[in-house]
Design a protein around this motif. Structure first.
Motif, PDB file in Angstrom:
ATOM      1  N   LYS A  89      -3.903   9.792  -3.272  1.00  0.00           N
ATOM      2  CA  LYS A  89      -4.711   8.582  -3.504  1.00  0.00           C
ATOM      3  C   LYS A  89      -3.993   7.353  -2.969  1.00  0.00           C
ATOM      4  O   LYS A  89      -2.761   7.245  -3.073  1.00  0.00           O
ATOM      5  N   GLU A  90      -4.774   6.400  -2.480  1.00  0.00           N
ATOM      6  CA  GLU A  90      -4.204   5.113  -2.078  1.00  0.00           C
ATOM      7  C   GLU A  90      -4.042   4.232  -3.310  1.00  0.00           C
ATOM      8  O   GLU A  90      -4.931   4.202  -4.178  1.00  0.00           O
ATOM      9  N   LYS A 115       0.847  -1.194   0.000  1.00  0.00           N
ATOM     10  CA  LYS A 115       0.000   0.000   0.000  1.00  0.00           C
ATOM     11  C   LYS A 115       0.883   1.246   0.000  1.00  0.00           C
ATOM     12  O   LYS A 115       1.899   1.301   0.708  1.00  0.00           O
ATOM     13  N   ALA A 116       0.477   2.234  -0.789  1.00  0.00           N
ATOM     14  CA  ALA A 116       1.181   3.521  -0.806  1.00  0.00           C
ATOM     15  C   ALA A 116       0.160   4.625  -1.034  1.00  0.00           C
ATOM     16  O   ALA A 116      -0.914   4.387  -1.609  1.00  0.00           O
ATOM     17  N   THR A 148      -3.425   6.466   5.537  1.00  0.00           N
ATOM     18  CA  THR A 148      -4.655   6.301   4.738  1.00  0.00           C
ATOM     19  C   THR A 148      -4.805   7.571   3.913  1.00  0.00           C
ATOM     20  O   THR A 148      -4.162   8.597   4.210  1.00  0.00           O
ATOM     21  N   GLU A 149      -5.662   7.506   2.897  1.00  0.00           N
ATOM     22  CA  GLU A 149      -5.900   8.712   2.080  1.00  0.00           C
ATOM     23  C   GLU A 149      -6.282   9.889   2.971  1.00  0.00           C
ATOM     24  O   GLU A 149      -5.703  10.966   2.883  1.00  0.00           O
ATOM     25  N   GLN A 150      -7.278   9.673   3.840  1.00  0.00           N
ATOM     26  CA  GLN A 150      -7.757  10.767   4.676  1.00  0.00           C
ATOM     27  C   GLN A 150      -6.711  11.196   5.685  1.00  0.00           C
ATOM     28  O   GLN A 150      -6.533  12.392   5.950  1.00  0.00           O
ATOM     29  N   PHE A 179       5.104  10.231 -12.785  1.00  0.00           N
ATOM     30  CA  PHE A 179       3.976   9.786 -11.962  1.00  0.00           C
ATOM     31  C   PHE A 179       3.820   8.277 -12.101  1.00  0.00           C
ATOM     32  O   PHE A 179       4.208   7.714 -13.123  1.00  0.00           O
ATOM     33  N   PRO A 180       3.228   7.607 -11.120  1.00  0.00           N
ATOM     34  CA  PRO A 180       2.786   8.140  -9.831  1.00  0.00           C
ATOM     35  C   PRO A 180       3.972   8.444  -8.917  1.00  0.00           C
ATOM     36  O   PRO A 180       4.982   7.750  -8.962  1.00  0.00           O
ATOM     37  N   ILE A 181       3.811   9.482  -8.093  1.00  0.00           N
ATOM     38  CA  ILE A 181       4.853   9.884  -7.154  1.00  0.00           C
ATOM     39  C   ILE A 181       4.414   9.514  -5.741  1.00  0.00           C
ATOM     40  O   ILE A 181       3.312   9.867  -5.314  1.00  0.00           O
ATOM     41  N   VAL A 182       5.286   8.796  -5.047  1.00  0.00           N
ATOM     42  CA  VAL A 182       5.094   8.555  -3.612  1.00  0.00           C
ATOM     43  C   VAL A 182       5.873   9.641  -2.886  1.00  0.00           C
ATOM     44  O   VAL A 182       7.092   9.731  -3.016  1.00  0.00           O
ATOM     45  N   LEU A 183       5.170  10.481  -2.145  1.00  0.00           N
ATOM     46  CA  LEU A 183       5.818  11.555  -1.402  1.00  0.00           C
ATOM     47  C   LEU A 183       6.426  11.006  -0.109  1.00  0.00           C
ATOM     48  O   LEU A 183       6.262   9.843   0.221  1.00  0.00           O
TER      49      LEU A 183
END
Length: 313
Positions: free
Chosen positions: A16-17, A2-3, A286-288, A59-63
């Protein structure tokens, strides 16, 4: 794994997840199963697209660029680390950051997590702690007896800068709101300027070093409090060269250089309890959770560091 990723630049709603492949370590890399990471202004500045020319990532970029966790796997040339070791690091800035269950770290950037602190406390340190260290000592040459001014002392970089400068034997002045005055004094600040009620440039003079984390007018006014030959390090914008010449000082923007050996030095101070890690608020991966963490960081009113904890940890 998960990222939390972004697939285009924009507001926090772009977070986004996503399921990504678990990375495989190269010859001199370590795969870390993350227990915690933290949020820094670079995260949301890159998310907004402000840094896209400096960091033209695909993209996608994991910050995220703070890592604290357990070694899961090591590359064939890695010496000194093994599966199961508790570690922390400021990895290289790539498009595969640390808002994820696993991340890769080059072995020379890794340090053992001090046993005296939690993974959350460890995750709060690398980027902000080494930024403070490099500003104060590598650039600022701060030494015992120096008078220093640290802006925004209750923030992520400020909390470490106060402690490092005090440990070195400097006289530490910081700006903070009245409600955070006792907090920054508890970190070692000798003098607190309440920026809501006082003009720091009227209260402070003959300072050897200024750490600017605000930019704009505050940075400009900071030139006046420096003594001749003093130094100013900014972590937000390049200082005005003409103003620096006019005041007879050296002023530069300081970009963090990840450094495992330096992190080890900081780890020793943490283990000896000469410095403490300040975790303000913690959010889930989590996204939120990450959206809420970004919102708090963007408010510029976070106290200490904002940490993201992995649910699996």
């Amino acid at each position: 794994m998960k990222a939390i990723v972004i697939e285009k630049y924009g507001g926090k709603d772009q977070l986004k997840e996503m399921e990504l492949e678990q990375p495989v370590p190269g010859e001199s890399q370590v795969l870390v199963k993350l227990h915690a990471t933290s949020v820094n202004p670079i995260d949301w500045k890159l998310r907004e697209g402000y840094l896209k020319e400096m960091m033209p990532f695909e993209f996608p970029i994991v910050l995220g660029w703070d890592a604290a966790g357990i070694v899961e796997q090591i590359g064939e040339n890695v010496k000194g680390f093994k599966k199961g070791d508790e570690v922390f690091a400021r990895p290289e800035t790539t498009n595969r950051g640390t808002y994820a269950e696993y991340t890769l770290v080059d072995d020379h950037l890794l340090a053992f997590k001090p046993k005296a602190i939690s993974f959350e406390e460890a995750a709060a340190i690398p980027l902000a702690g080494m930024t403070a260290w490099q500003c104060l000592f590598d650039f600022g040459k701060v030494k015992e007896g120096d008078k220093v001014l640290i802006h925004a002392g209750s923030g992520g970089v400020g909390t470490y800068a106060i402690q490092f400068a005090k440990h070195k034997g400097a006289y530490v002045i910081t700006t903070a709101s009245g409600k955070n005055a006792d907090f920054v004094k508890s970190l070692g600040a000798d003098e607190v300027i309440n920026y809501k009620e006082q003009d720091f440039e009227k209260e402070v003079e003959n300072v050897a070093f200024v750490l600017d984390s605000m930019g704009g007018e505050i940075q400009k006014k900071s030139f006046a409090v420096l003594k001749k030959g003093g130094r100013m390090a900014s972590i937000v914008e390049k200082p005005d060269e003409e103003l620096a010449k006019e005041h007879g000082v050296t002023a530069e923007m300081v970009w963090l250089e990840p450094n495992g050996k330096q992190l080890e030095e900081i780890a020793e101070l943490l283990q000896a309890k000469k410095v403490k890690s300040i975790v303000g608020e913690t959010f889930p991966l989590t996204e939120q959770g990450v959206k809420d963490a970004h919102e708090l960081s963007e408010s510029h009113h976070a106290k200490g560091k904002i940490v993201i904890r992995m649910e699996q940890a």
